[in-house]
Design a protein around this motif. Structure first.
Motif, PDB file in Angstrom:
ATOM      1  N   ILE A  81      -5.597   5.215 -10.371  1.00 59.65           N
ATOM      2  CA  ILE A  81      -4.973   3.989  -9.918  1.00 59.65           C
ATOM      3  C   ILE A  81      -3.805   4.359  -9.037  1.00 59.65           C
ATOM      4  O   ILE A  81      -2.907   5.126  -9.435  1.00 59.65           O
ATOM      5  N   LEU A  82      -3.823   3.866  -7.828  1.00 64.77           N
ATOM      6  CA  LEU A  82      -2.747   4.157  -6.885  1.00 64.77           C
ATOM      7  C   LEU A  82      -1.816   2.959  -6.827  1.00 64.77           C
ATOM      8  O   LEU A  82      -2.252   1.807  -6.743  1.00 64.77           O
ATOM      9  N   LYS A  83      -0.529   3.224  -6.854  1.00 65.84           N
ATOM     10  CA  LYS A  83       0.475   2.172  -6.736  1.00 65.84           C
ATOM     11  C   LYS A  83       1.130   2.307  -5.369  1.00 65.84           C
ATOM     12  O   LYS A  83       1.608   3.383  -5.009  1.00 65.84           O
ATOM     13  N   ILE A  84       1.127   1.233  -4.630  1.00 66.73           N
ATOM     14  CA  ILE A  84       1.761   1.240  -3.322  1.00 66.73           C
ATOM     15  C   ILE A  84       3.123   0.573  -3.473  1.00 66.73           C
ATOM     16  O   ILE A  84       3.219  -0.597  -3.840  1.00 66.73           O
ATOM     17  N   LEU A  85       4.137   1.343  -3.225  1.00 65.98           N
ATOM     18  CA  LEU A  85       5.506   0.856  -3.357  1.00 65.98           C
ATOM     19  C   LEU A  85       6.033   0.464  -1.987  1.00 65.98           C
ATOM     20  O   LEU A  85       5.881   1.198  -1.003  1.00 65.98           O
ATOM     21  N   THR A  86       6.672  -0.671  -1.909  1.00 66.24           N
ATOM     22  CA  THR A  86       7.303  -1.071  -0.650  1.00 66.24           C
ATOM     23  C   THR A  86       8.805  -1.048  -0.865  1.00 66.24           C
ATOM     24  O   THR A  86       9.320  -1.369  -1.931  1.00 66.24           O
ATOM     25  N   HIS A  87       9.497  -0.614   0.118  1.00 60.40           N
ATOM     26  CA  HIS A  87      10.963  -0.496   0.013  1.00 60.40           C
ATOM     27  C   HIS A  87      11.626  -1.641   0.697  1.00 60.40           C
ATOM     28  O   HIS A  87      11.338  -2.193   1.605  1.00 60.40           O
TER      29      HIS A  87
END
Length: 87
Positions: A81-87
């Motif tokens: 499971i990949l988590k895409i983090l946005t800043h």
């Protein structure tokens, strides 16, 4: 007869005989397996394992459980499971 039908009709004795032929590199009569025969036998054994045996008895199974019952390392075939983090 399809390949799937052939695998579904394979008996445990046939499976064991194919595994032995792969391990020894020859048929029970002593005749050497060709590269093509070895590949076909390997595919048949793997297909039989997938449909008829528990996961722990599959060819190439690696037991990744520790003595305490926890998983050791990760299963390389398990999806991540990949988590895409946005800043």
């Amino acid at each position: 007869m399809t390949y799937e039908e052939l695998i579904s009709k394979m008996t445990p004795q046939m499976h064991a005989s194919l595994k032995q032929a792969i391990e020894l590199g020859k048929w029970p009569n002593g005749q050497r397996l060709t590269d093509e025969q070895q590949a076909i036998c390997m595919r048949a054994v793997i297909a039989y394992d997938q449909t008829n045996l528990p996961k722990e008895e599959h060819i190439g199974f690696i037991d990744r459980t520790r003595q305490d019952g926890k998983q050791h390392g990760s299963d390389p075939l398990e999806p991540e499971i990949l988590k895409i983090l946005t800043h």
